[in-house]
Structures are given as structure tokens and as C-alpha cells.
Design a protein around this motif. Structure first.
Motif, mmCIF file in Angstrom:
data_model
loop_
_atom_site.group_PDB
_atom_site.id
_atom_site.type_symbol
_atom_site.label_atom_id
_atom_site.label_comp_id
_atom_site.label_asym_id
_atom_site.label_seq_id
_atom_site.Cartn_x
_atom_site.Cartn_y
_atom_site.Cartn_z
ATOM 1 N N SER A 17 -15.967 -45.792 -10.379
ATOM 2 C CA SER A 17 -15.769 -46.965 -9.506
ATOM 3 C C SER A 17 -17.024 -47.834 -9.511
ATOM 4 O O SER A 17 -16.938 -49.062 -9.456
ATOM 5 N N MET A 18 -18.183 -47.203 -9.616
ATOM 6 C CA MET A 18 -19.443 -47.980 -9.692
ATOM 7 C C MET A 18 -19.532 -48.688 -11.026
ATOM 8 O O MET A 18 -19.943 -49.850 -11.098
ATOM 9 N N THR A 19 -19.092 -48.016 -12.099
ATOM 10 C CA THR A 19 -19.073 -48.657 -13.422
ATOM 11 C C THR A 19 -18.185 -49.898 -13.413
ATOM 12 O O THR A 19 -18.524 -50.930 -13.990
ATOM 13 N N ASP A 20 -17.041 -49.807 -12.722
ATOM 14 C CA ASP A 20 -16.132 -50.967 -12.635
ATOM 15 C C ASP A 20 -16.819 -52.150 -11.954
ATOM 16 O O ASP A 20 -16.721 -53.293 -12.418
ATOM 17 N N ARG A 21 -17.558 -51.876 -10.883
ATOM 18 C CA ARG A 21 -18.236 -52.977 -10.172
ATOM 19 C C ARG A 21 -19.362 -53.554 -11.019
ATOM 20 O O ARG A 21 -19.583 -54.765 -11.060
ATOM 21 N N GLU A 184 -41.779 -63.967 -2.611
ATOM 22 C CA GLU A 184 -41.181 -65.288 -2.848
ATOM 23 C C GLU A 184 -39.801 -65.156 -3.494
ATOM 24 O O GLU A 184 -39.006 -66.100 -3.463
ATOM 25 N N CYS A 185 -39.553 -64.001 -4.113
ATOM 26 C CA CYS A 185 -38.242 -63.706 -4.717
ATOM 27 C C CYS A 185 -37.841 -62.291 -4.295
ATOM 28 O O CYS A 185 -38.693 -61.461 -4.000
ATOM 29 N N ILE A 186 -36.537 -62.040 -4.322
ATOM 30 C CA ILE A 186 -36.029 -60.709 -4.016
ATOM 31 C C ILE A 186 -35.343 -60.143 -5.254
ATOM 32 O O ILE A 186 -34.614 -60.857 -5.954
ATOM 33 N N VAL A 187 -35.597 -58.855 -5.514
ATOM 34 C CA VAL A 187 -34.964 -58.156 -6.634
ATOM 35 C C VAL A 187 -34.116 -57.027 -6.055
ATOM 36 O O VAL A 187 -34.599 -56.262 -5.210
ATOM 37 N N LEU A 188 -32.861 -56.947 -6.477
ATOM 38 C CA LEU A 188 -31.956 -55.898 -5.986
ATOM 39 C C LEU A 188 -32.170 -54.634 -6.823
ATOM 40 O O LEU A 188 -31.866 -54.612 -8.014
ATOM 41 N N MET A 193 -25.809 -52.849 -6.350
ATOM 42 C CA MET A 193 -26.012 -54.026 -5.482
ATOM 43 C C MET A 193 -25.674 -55.327 -6.206
ATOM 44 O O MET A 193 -25.760 -56.413 -5.623
ATOM 45 N N ALA A 194 -25.254 -55.226 -7.483
ATOM 46 C CA ALA A 194 -25.109 -56.414 -8.335
ATOM 47 C C ALA A 194 -24.223 -57.482 -7.713
ATOM 48 O O ALA A 194 -24.493 -58.673 -7.824
ATOM 49 N N ASP A 195 -23.147 -57.062 -7.038
ATOM 50 C CA ASP A 195 -22.187 -58.050 -6.500
ATOM 51 C C ASP A 195 -22.663 -58.700 -5.203
ATOM 52 O O ASP A 195 -21.957 -59.530 -4.631
ATOM 53 N N LEU A 196 -23.854 -58.348 -4.734
ATOM 54 C CA LEU A 196 -24.359 -58.895 -3.471
ATOM 55 C C LEU A 196 -25.320 -60.071 -3.679
ATOM 56 O O LEU A 196 -25.681 -60.762 -2.721
ATOM 57 N N ALA A 197 -25.746 -60.307 -4.931
ATOM 58 C CA ALA A 197 -26.817 -61.281 -5.202
ATOM 59 C C ALA A 197 -26.479 -62.682 -4.687
ATOM 60 O O ALA A 197 -27.284 -63.304 -3.984
ATOM 61 N N ARG A 198 -25.279 -63.149 -5.014
ATOM 62 C CA ARG A 198 -24.935 -64.540 -4.669
ATOM 63 C C ARG A 198 -24.952 -64.753 -3.151
ATOM 64 O O ARG A 198 -25.581 -65.702 -2.663
ATOM 65 N N SER A 199 -24.341 -63.875 -2.377
ATOM 66 C CA SER A 199 -24.264 -64.080 -0.915
ATOM 67 C C SER A 199 -25.648 -63.928 -0.274
ATOM 68 O O SER A 199 -26.012 -64.698 0.621
ATOM 69 N N LEU A 200 -26.472 -63.005 -0.772
ATOM 70 C CA LEU A 200 -27.820 -62.833 -0.206
ATOM 71 C C LEU A 200 -28.712 -64.031 -0.553
ATOM 72 O O LEU A 200 -29.553 -64.433 0.257
ATOM 73 N N VAL A 212 -28.331 -56.421 -13.443
ATOM 74 C CA VAL A 212 -27.204 -56.361 -14.383
ATOM 75 C C VAL A 212 -27.011 -57.737 -15.025
ATOM 76 O O VAL A 212 -26.969 -57.864 -16.246
ATOM 77 N N SER A 213 -26.950 -58.779 -14.197
ATOM 78 C CA SER A 213 -26.773 -60.140 -14.734
ATOM 79 C C SER A 213 -27.968 -60.550 -15.580
ATOM 80 O O SER A 213 -27.808 -61.114 -16.664
ATOM 81 N N ALA A 214 -29.180 -60.254 -15.080
ATOM 82 C CA ALA A 214 -30.394 -60.639 -15.818
ATOM 83 C C ALA A 214 -30.425 -59.951 -17.184
ATOM 84 O O ALA A 214 -30.740 -60.579 -18.196
ATOM 85 N N ALA A 215 -30.036 -58.667 -17.237
ATOM 86 C CA ALA A 215 -30.086 -57.919 -18.505
ATOM 87 C C ALA A 215 -29.032 -58.422 -19.487
ATOM 88 O O ALA A 215 -29.305 -58.530 -20.689
ATOM 89 N N VAL A 216 -27.841 -58.738 -18.995
ATOM 90 C CA VAL A 216 -26.788 -59.253 -19.897
ATOM 91 C C VAL A 216 -27.241 -60.559 -20.539
ATOM 92 O O VAL A 216 -27.149 -60.728 -21.756
#
Ligand code: 5HY
Length: 252
Positions: A17-21, A184-188, A193-200, A212-216
Motif C-alpha cells: 500500500s505504501m508502494t502504491d502511494r 528556509e525550506c522543508i524536506v519531507l 510523506m510524498a503526497d503531503l508536499a503540495r498541501s504543506l 520521490v518527486s525530486a528523485a524522479v
């Protein structure tokens, strides 16, 4: 017709389930010409929290990479890139030895990306026991002097449960990283936590980087430039030799 580029995203723990997210977050960041294969090993820890889990996640990670590279070759192709989707960058160096494709860990990708966006960064991770390993990675990646790591004290798999209170604990830590530590920046600091970046990002009004997004996007960049891991030195392919016992199948 543009040939899609296959990027293998490996969650080194065994929780599907974590892999899916993680796969959903990777696809959201990937270019339209990129095909994301999100996978996890069938052997190893359900989550990675600390050095012991990290060590025993490595065989499953390497087995998964070797099998998917072989499958791509058997179909006459090759993987364009590989992402290790665990914030401990589990087995990164060993993976670069066995893989032909370039390999990017989400911790390195997130810290280097945050380093482009601000003079200092704050990493919010899961359990306190994960903090020393991440501080050591910040040293390795050359950002230790401008990086603070704090834990929200939430188990990795609690991130999947909206009723766990994990998000509120993360918010409190982010506020401390910004107000007390001057980030000055936050790293998850967890793939979960990948799906939380936009709302935070909207909530706190600062860059919030998910690995995950940065690595892709980083591994896509390497593929576009036609750059692959140097096999001249430390990342040379493993030398043929005997392996015994349960690891006999890993003999190079
Ligand atoms: C991760 N563990 O990204 C790390 C985070 C941590 O199973 N996936 C895990 O807490 O070290």
C-alpha cells in the motif's frame, strides 16, 4: 513515436500500500514520456526504522533491481533510471554497482534540491531513531552545516492512517524547524510523506520538497543527458566470487 522511458521506483520495504502511494507521487511528477514502475521486494522489513531494518532491506532491494534490469534487457530494452524510495537511501552504493541505469536516492535528491532553493533546510522525519542516519547522510551530501533533522515520532506505517495524528505531529515539527531552527525550506524525511508536499507547501508558504518527486525528475534529467553511473572506480560491477548460504543466489 516517442519511446517511453522506464523509471523503476523501488520502495525497499515490503508494504504494497505504501508502494502504491509512492508510485502515485512519482507518476504525478514524471514527464508524460516516462513510464513509472513502482515495486517493492517480497522479502525484508514491512517498514524501515533504524539501522537494523535498513541493513536487512538491502538484499531485497538489490534482488528487485537485478531482476527488473534483466527483464528490461530480455525485452531488448533498458531501464532509463532507478529511484530508491526510502529516505535512508538504503543500499544506494551497492545498487550503483549492480545497476546499469543511473540510481538516485530520495534523500540525496531532496537535500540537493532544497539546497538550490534556500540557505538552510529542515528535515521532518518519522522516529527519533532515524535521525542519526539522516544527519550522517546530510554530512555525506555536503549540507550538514545548513540542515536540521527533527522527528515527529510517528511510525512509518502510521502515515497511512489519517486517524493516527501523524500529520498534526508533522505540522508541529515543521513549525519548530521554521521558527526555532531558522529553516528556509522543508524536506519531507520519509517516502510515505510524498503526497503531503503540495498541501504543506500551501499551508506554510515555504518550499516543501518531497524526495520521490525530486528523485524522479533528477533521474529523468540524467537520462535526457545520456549520463550513467561511472564504472571506473567504486561503482564498478561486483567481482565474480562464491556466495554461500541464504545469499548464494546473490553471487555476481
Ligand atoms: C522511508 N523508512 O522513507 C524510511 C523513513 C524512515 O520504510 N521508508 C521507510 O523513517 O527512516
Amino acid at each position: 513515436m516517442t519511446v517511453p522511458r522506464d523509471v523503476l521506483v523501488v520502495n525497499p520495504n515490503t508494504t504494497a500500500s505504501m508502494t502504491d502511494r509512492i508510485g502515485a507521487a512519482a507518476r504525478a511528477a514524471a514527464a508524460p514520456t516516462t513510464r513509472v514502475l513502482a515495486v517493492n521486494p517480497s522479502m525484508g522489513p514491512a517498514s524501515i526504522e533504524g539501522y537494523y531494518d535498513e541493513a536487512l532491506a538491502v538484499p531485497g532491494l538489490l534482488d528487485t533491481i537485478i531482476r527488473h534490469e534483466r527483464a528490461a534487457r530480455d525485452q531488448g530494452g533498458a531501464l532509463a533510471g532507478i529511484v530508491i524510495a526510502c529516505f535512508d537511501d538504503v543500499g544506494l552504493d551497492a545498487a550503483r554497482c549492480v545497476a546499469d541505469a543511473p540510481v538516485v536516492g530520495i534523500c540525496e535528491a531532496a537535500m540537493q534540491t532544497a539546497g538550490l532553493l534556500g540557505g538552510s533546510m529542515g528535515v521532518v522525519t518519522t522516529l527519533n531513531r532515524s535521525v542519526p542516519a539522516l544527519e550522517r547522510l546530510a554530512q555525506r551530501y555536503g549540507v550538514a552545516d545548513r540542515c536540521t533533522v527533527r522527528a515527529a515520532e510517528v511510525p512509518v506505517l502510521a502515515l497511512e492512517d489519517p486517524a493516527s495524528g501523524a500529520l498534526d505531529r508533522m505540522r508541529a515539527v515543521i513549525a519548530r524547524l521554521l521558527d526555532e531552527d531558522g529553516a528556509e525550506c522543508i524536506v519531507l524525511g520519509c517516502a510515505g510523506m510524498a503526497d503531503l508536499a503540495r498541501s504543506l507547501r500551501q499551508e506554510f508558504g515555504v518550499p516543501v520538497v518531497d524526495g520521490v518527486s525530486a528523485a524522479v525528475t533528477l533521474v529523468e534529467g540524467l537520462a535526457t543527458l545520456g549520463l550513467r553511473t561511472s564504472k571506473r572506480g567504486g561503482y564498478a560491477a561486483p567481482l565474480p566470487k562464491a556466495y554461500t548460504g541464504v545469499l548464494a543466489g546473490f553471487a555476481p
